[in-house]
Motif scaffolding. Structure first.
Motif, short mmCIF file in Angstrom:
data_model
loop_
_atom_site.label_atom_id
_atom_site.label_comp_id
_atom_site.label_asym_id
_atom_site.label_seq_id
_atom_site.Cartn_x
_atom_site.Cartn_y
_atom_site.Cartn_z
N ALA A 80 17.61 0.93 -0.95
CA ALA A 80 16.25 1.32 -0.59
C ALA A 80 15.66 2.27 -1.61
N ALA A 81 14.34 2.16 -1.82
CA ALA A 81 13.62 3.08 -2.70
C ALA A 81 12.27 3.41 -2.07
N ALA A 82 11.76 4.60 -2.36
CA ALA A 82 10.50 5.04 -1.75
C ALA A 82 9.76 5.99 -2.67
N PRO A 83 8.42 6.02 -2.56
CA PRO A 83 7.64 7.01 -3.33
C PRO A 83 7.84 8.39 -2.75
N ASP A 84 7.58 9.41 -3.55
CA ASP A 84 7.86 10.78 -3.10
C ASP A 84 6.92 11.27 -2.01
N HIS A 85 5.85 10.51 -1.72
CA HIS A 85 4.95 10.89 -0.64
C HIS A 85 5.20 10.06 0.63
N ARG A 122 4.47 8.99 -7.28
CA ARG A 122 3.34 8.20 -6.80
C ARG A 122 2.83 7.27 -7.91
N GLY A 123 2.70 5.99 -7.58
CA GLY A 123 2.17 5.02 -8.53
C GLY A 123 3.15 4.57 -9.60
N GLU A 124 4.42 4.99 -9.50
CA GLU A 124 5.40 4.69 -10.55
C GLU A 124 6.52 3.77 -10.05
N ALA A 125 6.16 2.75 -9.28
CA ALA A 125 7.17 1.81 -8.79
C ALA A 125 7.90 1.12 -9.93
N ALA A 126 7.26 1.03 -11.09
CA ALA A 126 7.91 0.38 -12.24
C ALA A 126 9.21 1.07 -12.62
N ALA A 127 9.33 2.37 -12.35
CA ALA A 127 10.56 3.09 -12.70
C ALA A 127 11.75 2.51 -11.95
N ASP A 155 0.82 -1.21 0.00
CA ASP A 155 0.00 0.00 0.00
C ASP A 155 0.85 1.25 0.00
N GLU A 156 0.52 2.14 -0.91
CA GLU A 156 1.23 3.41 -1.13
C GLU A 156 2.67 3.22 -1.61
N THR A 157 3.01 1.99 -2.02
CA THR A 157 4.33 1.72 -2.61
C THR A 157 4.14 1.10 -3.99
N LEU A 158 3.75 -0.19 -4.03
CA LEU A 158 3.45 -0.81 -5.33
C LEU A 158 2.16 -0.26 -5.90
N ARG A 159 1.20 -0.01 -5.03
CA ARG A 159 -0.06 0.58 -5.48
C ARG A 159 -0.34 1.80 -4.64
N SER A 160 -1.13 2.71 -5.18
CA SER A 160 -1.39 3.96 -4.49
C SER A 160 -2.79 4.43 -4.76
#
Length: 411
Positions: free
Chosen positions: A367-372, A391-396, A99-104
């Motif tokens: 480590a990697a994290a979404p900008d939020h 947000r929502g761009e874990a594929a990058a 939640d809020e990582t792979l999907r948002s």
């Protein structure tokens, strides 16, 4: 030729943007029953092979470079090479929050995007095990994992689910090691605190909390969730009230186990001192005790220091064991999966994920994290390898890892 010069030559000499467009079309083309669409797919696939062939013929490491260019942008490819230069190895296991990582919920209808699922599958097929590491219940995670990744991958023997933030690890296909109930490792007294808390949390709740919350179906952790929409003003109000109640009840249960009086007051005092968010909630509701935390009875302190109270604004109030965290769960999953020399990609957004990131920073991964993500998580990620994604761009990030693992062939 230097590896950086190779990449520079690759991205300068070929239409890599067009190559990636063709590759992405082929990779995420949905199942259709249309002759025209299938003919278009075949034409694009043929053109993709032709473009890749040009790169194969132009370089000694053409196969590696054409795959890098077909999947990663120039910036992603150079980021991958920087990681290889710094760490000297590729990623051999994925540790992924959901939640809020792979999907948002903020941008993807709370579903894992198709491209993200594609790269998870690609990396898994290349021998990279996947550890899904989440605070959700096992049944919830199994459901979306099978739906998104497929039953065959989930039951491949190289995927593990660390659930409830580390209270258990589920690794299908491993016999008696398939499900490890990590909470059973706790001493009897600590288990009694959680069983007592769970059995009383709803029956003893004030009417407003009992009607406005539900108990998440955890095996061990005690989590109150709002009946109102997550993130709404109503949800924030009920979770603030639920947090105060949960802290009070925890204090009562622990006091009964330790024969100490005023457990609720002392619990508020302790958790307000150790967690600014909890202190803020207590202050907003006018329920911050005036007691000195230095005067906490030792018997209570000893127990409270082993128990985590977590507050997720407008989302959840939770009690868990500090001895059962995502790091413990990941280590248990690695043991079953046979990952004895990990170099992991750890992706997450919250405090529980930060513990795994800090553990991995000791030569065990990146480590990697979404900008939020939370400020503490972002601080750690920026300070280490700067792998922050939209947000929502874990594929990058997964494309970077895909490129990183291929670039190891250039050594």
């Amino acid at each position: 030729m230097d590896r950086y010069d190779l990449l520079y030559d690759l991205y300068e000499s070929f239409d890599t943007d067009g190559l990636r467009d063709h590759q992405r079309f082929v990779d995420v083309f949905p199942p259709v029953d249309s002759r025209v669409a299938l003919e278009q797919y075949q034409a694009i696939d043929t053109e993709l092979d032709r473009r890749k062939g040009e790169i194969r013929d132009a370089f000694d490491h053409g196969e590696t470079l054409c795959e890098v260019a077909a999947h990663a942008t120039r910036e992603e490819a150079f980021t991958a090479l920087d990681l290889l230069t710094k760490h000297g190895r590729g990623v051999n296991v994925l540790v992924l929050d959901v939640d809020e990582t792979l999907r948002s919920a903020g941008g993807t209808d709370n579903e894992i995007p198709r491209e993200t699922l594609h790269y998870l599958t690609e990396l898994h097929e290349e021998g990279v095990p996947i550890v899904i590491c989440t605070g959700q219940t096992l049944e919830n995670v199994k459901g979306f994992a099978i739906q998104g990744l497929g039953s065959e991958l989930v039951h491949s023997g190289t995927l593990s689910i660390v659930y409830e933030a580390g209270t258990g690890a589920f690794t299908p296909g491993h016999g008696t090691d398939t499900k490890k109930l990590l909470y059973e490792r706790l001493d009897e007294g600590m288990q009694n605190v959680f069983y007592g808390l769970r059995s009383r949390v709803l029956p003893e709740a004030p009417d407003g909390i009992r009607a406005g919350c539900h108990l998440q179906g955890n095996e061990f952790n005690v989590t109150l969730k709002p009946n109102a929409e997550t993130g709404s003003r109503e949800a924030r109000d009920i979770i603030d009230r639920a947090l105060c109640y949960l802290v009070d009840l925890l204090g009562t249960v622990v006091a009964e186990e330790t024969d100490v009086e005023d457990g609720s007051e002392w619990a508020r005092t302790f958790y307000a001192a150790v967690d600014p968010e909890i202190r803020g909630v207590l202050e907003r509701r006018g329920e911050l005790p005036k007691r000195d935390s230095a005067e906490l009875p030792a018997a209570l302190t000893e127990v409270f220091e082993r128990i985590d109270v977590a507050y997720y604004e407008a989302d959840a109030a939770e009690v868990g064991s500090l001895e059962l965290n995502k790091v413990v769960g990941v280590e248990a999953a690695f043991e079953v999966l046979g990952v004895d020399d990990p170099f992991a990609l750890v992706m997450g957004d919250s405090k529980s994920d930060l513990r795994v990131m800090e553990w991995a920073a000791d030569g065990k991964g990146i480590a990697a994290a979404p900008d939020h993500a939370s400020r503490a998580v972002l601080d750690h990620v920026i300070r280490t390898d700067e792998l922050v994604f939209d947000r929502g761009e874990a594929a990058a990030i997964l494309r970077i890892i895909y490129a990183l693992n291929r670039l190891t062939a250039l050594d």
